[in-house]
Design a protein around this motif. Structure first.
Motif, PDB file in Angstrom:
ATOM      1  N   MET A   1       0.846  -1.187   0.000  1.00 41.13           N
ATOM      2  CA  MET A   1       0.000   0.000   0.000  1.00 41.13           C
ATOM      3  C   MET A   1       0.885   1.242   0.000  1.00 41.13           C
ATOM      4  O   MET A   1       1.849   1.338   0.765  1.00 41.13           O
ATOM      5  N   LYS A   2       0.592   2.202  -0.869  1.00 35.13           N
ATOM      6  CA  LYS A   2       1.420   3.403  -0.989  1.00 35.13           C
ATOM      7  C   LYS A   2       1.204   4.324   0.210  1.00 35.13           C
ATOM      8  O   LYS A   2       0.108   4.429   0.746  1.00 35.13           O
ATOM      9  N   VAL A   3       2.288   4.994   0.598  1.00 36.13           N
ATOM     10  CA  VAL A   3       2.272   5.888   1.756  1.00 36.13           C
ATOM     11  C   VAL A   3       2.715   7.282   1.307  1.00 36.13           C
ATOM     12  O   VAL A   3       3.856   7.464   0.876  1.00 36.13           O
ATOM     13  N   VAL A   4       1.818   8.257   1.389  1.00 35.58           N
ATOM     14  CA  VAL A   4       2.128   9.638   1.026  1.00 35.58           C
ATOM     15  C   VAL A   4       2.494  10.397   2.293  1.00 35.58           C
ATOM     16  O   VAL A   4       1.705  10.444   3.249  1.00 35.58           O
ATOM     17  N   LEU A   5       3.683  10.980   2.294  1.00 36.87           N
ATOM     18  CA  LEU A   5       4.167  11.728   3.459  1.00 36.87           C
ATOM     19  C   LEU A   5       4.380  13.179   3.069  1.00 36.87           C
ATOM     20  O   LEU A   5       5.097  13.474   2.099  1.00 36.87           O
ATOM     21  N   PHE A   6       3.758  14.081   3.814  1.00 39.68           N
ATOM     22  CA  PHE A   6       3.834  15.507   3.514  1.00 39.68           C
ATOM     23  C   PHE A   6       5.080  16.097   4.197  1.00 39.68           C
ATOM     24  O   PHE A   6       5.110  16.257   5.417  1.00 39.68           O
ATOM     25  N   CYS A   7       6.085  16.383   3.406  1.00 42.04           N
ATOM     26  CA  CYS A   7       7.409  16.761   3.927  1.00 42.04           C
ATOM     27  C   CYS A   7       7.786  18.195   3.591  1.00 42.04           C
ATOM     28  O   CYS A   7       8.975  18.525   3.524  1.00 42.04           O
ATOM     29  N   GLY A   8       6.814  19.064   3.351  1.00 36.09           N
ATOM     30  CA  GLY A   8       7.123  20.423   2.926  1.00 36.09           C
ATOM     31  C   GLY A   8       7.020  21.474   4.002  1.00 36.09           C
ATOM     32  O   GLY A   8       7.247  22.649   3.737  1.00 36.09           O
ATOM     33  N   GLY A   9       6.683  21.074   5.233  1.00 35.94           N
ATOM     34  CA  GLY A   9       6.479  22.054   6.297  1.00 35.94           C
ATOM     35  C   GLY A   9       7.763  22.694   6.785  1.00 35.94           C
ATOM     36  O   GLY A   9       8.827  22.079   6.783  1.00 35.94           O
ATOM     37  N   GLN A  10       7.658  23.947   7.225  1.00 36.27           N
ATOM     38  CA  GLN A  10       8.826  24.687   7.696  1.00 36.27           C
ATOM     39  C   GLN A  10       9.104  24.473   9.176  1.00 36.27           C
ATOM     40  O   GLN A  10      10.221  24.725   9.638  1.00 36.27           O
ATOM     41  N   GLY A  11       8.108  24.049   9.937  1.00 38.64           N
ATOM     42  CA  GLY A  11       8.323  23.833  11.357  1.00 38.64           C
ATOM     43  C   GLY A  11       8.707  25.100  12.095  1.00 38.64           C
ATOM     44  O   GLY A  11       9.624  25.119  12.912  1.00 38.64           O
ATOM     45  N   GLN A  12       7.992  26.186  11.848  1.00 37.76           N
ATOM     46  CA  GLN A  12       8.359  27.476  12.419  1.00 37.76           C
ATOM     47  C   GLN A  12       8.307  27.492  13.942  1.00 37.76           C
ATOM     48  O   GLN A  12       9.044  28.229  14.591  1.00 37.76           O
ATOM     49  N   ARG A  13       7.438  26.659  14.542  1.00 37.43           N
ATOM     50  CA  ARG A  13       7.363  26.620  16.003  1.00 37.43           C
ATOM     51  C   ARG A  13       8.486  25.797  16.617  1.00 37.43           C
ATOM     52  O   ARG A  13       8.580  25.652  17.823  1.00 37.43           O
ATOM     53  N   LEU A  14       9.366  25.249  15.763  1.00 40.78           N
ATOM     54  CA  LEU A  14      10.505  24.482  16.247  1.00 40.78           C
ATOM     55  C   LEU A  14      11.796  25.286  16.198  1.00 40.78           C
ATOM     56  O   LEU A  14      12.864  24.764  16.498  1.00 40.78           O
ATOM     57  N   LEU A  15      11.724  26.551  15.837  1.00 40.00           N
ATOM     58  CA  LEU A  15      12.939  27.317  15.585  1.00 40.00           C
ATOM     59  C   LEU A  15      13.784  27.534  16.822  1.00 40.00           C
ATOM     60  O   LEU A  15      14.971  27.828  16.714  1.00 40.00           O
ATOM     61  N   ASP A  16      13.211  27.378  18.014  1.00 42.52           N
ATOM     62  CA  ASP A  16      14.013  27.555  19.212  1.00 42.52           C
ATOM     63  C   ASP A  16      14.582  26.240  19.728  1.00 42.52           C
ATOM     64  O   ASP A  16      15.175  26.185  20.789  1.00 42.52           O
ATOM     65  N   ALA A  17      14.418  25.168  18.948  1.00 36.44           N
ATOM     66  CA  ALA A  17      15.041  23.899  19.332  1.00 36.44           C
ATOM     67  C   ALA A  17      16.553  24.044  19.270  1.00 36.44           C
ATOM     68  O   ALA A  17      17.083  24.818  18.480  1.00 36.44           O
TER      69      ALA A  17
ATOM     70  N   HIS B   1       4.502  -1.784   4.647  1.00 31.79           N
ATOM     71  CA  HIS B   1       4.200  -0.715   3.684  1.00 31.79           C
ATOM     72  C   HIS B   1       5.483   0.081   3.422  1.00 31.79           C
ATOM     73  O   HIS B   1       5.905   0.905   4.231  1.00 31.79           O
ATOM     74  N   THR B   2       6.098  -0.189   2.289  1.00 34.05           N
ATOM     75  CA  THR B   2       7.435   0.343   2.006  1.00 34.05           C
ATOM     76  C   THR B   2       7.489   1.174   0.727  1.00 34.05           C
ATOM     77  O   THR B   2       8.576   1.502   0.262  1.00 34.05           O
ATOM     78  N   ASP B   3       6.345   1.492   0.153  1.00 38.54           N
ATOM     79  CA  ASP B   3       6.298   2.288  -1.078  1.00 38.54           C
ATOM     80  C   ASP B   3       5.922   3.716  -0.695  1.00 38.54           C
ATOM     81  O   ASP B   3       4.750   4.039  -0.513  1.00 38.54           O
TER      82      ASP B   3
ATOM     83  N   VAL C   1       9.969  12.300 -12.761  1.00 37.75           N
ATOM     84  CA  VAL C   1       9.948  11.957 -11.335  1.00 37.75           C
ATOM     85  C   VAL C   1      10.134  10.450 -11.214  1.00 37.75           C
ATOM     86  O   VAL C   1       9.188   9.684 -11.431  1.00 37.75           O
ATOM     87  N   PRO C   2      11.332   9.980 -10.869  1.00 36.29           N
ATOM     88  CA  PRO C   2      11.564   8.532 -10.788  1.00 36.29           C
ATOM     89  C   PRO C   2      11.136   7.946  -9.448  1.00 36.29           C
ATOM     90  O   PRO C   2      11.013   8.649  -8.446  1.00 36.29           O
ATOM     91  N   ARG C   3      10.921   6.666  -9.455  1.00 35.07           N
ATOM     92  CA  ARG C   3      10.696   5.891  -8.236  1.00 35.07           C
ATOM     93  C   ARG C   3      11.987   5.156  -7.934  1.00 35.07           C
ATOM     94  O   ARG C   3      12.471   4.378  -8.756  1.00 35.07           O
ATOM     95  N   ARG C   4      12.551   5.429  -6.776  1.00 32.90           N
ATOM     96  CA  ARG C   4      13.851   4.873  -6.413  1.00 32.90           C
ATOM     97  C   ARG C   4      13.687   3.658  -5.513  1.00 32.90           C
ATOM     98  O   ARG C   4      13.067   3.736  -4.451  1.00 32.90           O
ATOM     99  N   HIS C   5      14.251   2.529  -5.937  1.00 31.81           N
ATOM    100  CA  HIS C   5      14.245   1.309  -5.145  1.00 31.81           C
ATOM    101  C   HIS C   5      15.584   1.202  -4.418  1.00 31.81           C
ATOM    102  O   HIS C   5      16.641   1.156  -5.056  1.00 31.81           O
TER     103      HIS C   5
END
Length: 282
Positions: free
Chosen positions: A1-17, A56-58, A91-95
């Motif tokens: 089963m394909k897994v879509v992960l949203f990885c575009g966030g800036q994480g502005q509330r993490l800037l003081d980490a 689920h590895t795709d 846009v390639p799919r990398r194995h």
């Protein structure tokens, strides 16, 4: 089963980490949110490892802010790989063929710098549109929920979208006033109220794309339409869940990892880590 992960966030509330444990030697604010560290590895790694343990590895990574960091991180996961074309030109799919991520497939899609999540999902429609069900995640939280049970709930309910619903972990208190008065009638911890929040773990059917209009986010308008139609499902879960929204959240997750209390790390427990990939129940 394909897994879509949203990885575009800036994480502005993490800037003081603290910057000494950021993904690169640069400032923590340079790294996209999913690459902020928990136990020396990006939270994205923890989440992908969790999905992979269930078979689920795709993976489809929707990148935006500092997307090159995600690309570089994926490039460092293994030395050997094979690429194949996808339905998206260029846009390639990398194995991945070696290393701890051997057997994973990763497709990285540039979905825009400040794009709402709904539009990031629309950008990968051609990659998941033929699936019966597919998975999606905000890529900023961890849980020990049973993924097969979440998927089975979505399958049985025939909901277009099913989300993981959890109790808020915050220690703040809710306040109830007496009618037409400044007198407080009740004060109680929010975590003890009958209040459920969206945990950002989704099981979706491709028909969800018909509900997402141009410019819309995923939850506000599209999920409201589904709710009105009775096609939005929720899986209530009272176990472990924690989002990494703030520097405090990040420190809590990091401390849990360091202490050895890692509820989401199901791959470390042989009794929990031997899972059969999900199949529809008949």
């Amino acid at each position: 089963m394909k897994v879509v992960l949203f990885c575009g966030g800036q994480g502005q509330r993490l800037l003081d980490a603290d910057t000494g444990r950021a993904f690169t030697p640069k400032r923590a604010s340079d790294a996209p949110k999913p690459l902020h560290m928990v136990g020396g590895k990006p939270i994205l790694w923890h989440l992908m490892k969790w999905y992979a343990t269930y078979g689920h590895t795709d993976f489809i990574l929707c990148v935006g802010f500092r997307g090159e960091f995600v690309r570089n991180w994926v490039g460092d996961l293994c030395a050997e790989h094979l690429d194949e074309p996808t339905a998206l030109p260029g846009v390639p799919r990398r194995h991945l063929l070696d290393g701890e991520a051997a057997g994973w497939s990763i497709t990285i899609v540039d979905s825009g710098i400040s794009t709402p999540v709904g539009q990031r999902l629309r950008a990968v429609r051609n990659l998941v549109g033929a699936e019966d069900l597919f998975l999606a995640n905000y890529a900023d939280g961890l849980s020990d929920v049973s993924l097969p049970q979440l998927i089975d709930e979505a399958h049985r309910s025939e909901a277009v979208a099913t989300l993981l619903a959890v109790r808020p972990p915050e220690t703040i208190h809710t306040v109830a006033f007496r009618p037409d008065s400044t007198a407080i009638n009740e004060i109680a911890p929010m975590a003890e109220q009958e209040l459920w929040i969206n945990a950002g773990f989704f099981v979706l059917r491709p028909t969800v794309f018909d509900l997402i209009h141009p410019g819309e986010d995923l939850v506000d308008a599209p999920f409201s339409r589904l709710a009105r139609a009775g096609r939005l499902g929720g899986y209530r879960y009272r176990g472990f869940w924690r989002a990494m929204d703030t520097a405090k959240d990040r420190l809590i997750l990091d401390e849990l990892w360091s202490s050895g209390v890692r509820p989401w790390a199901i791959w470390e427990d042989p009794a929990r880590g031997q899972f059969v990939p999900w199949r529809p129940q008949v």
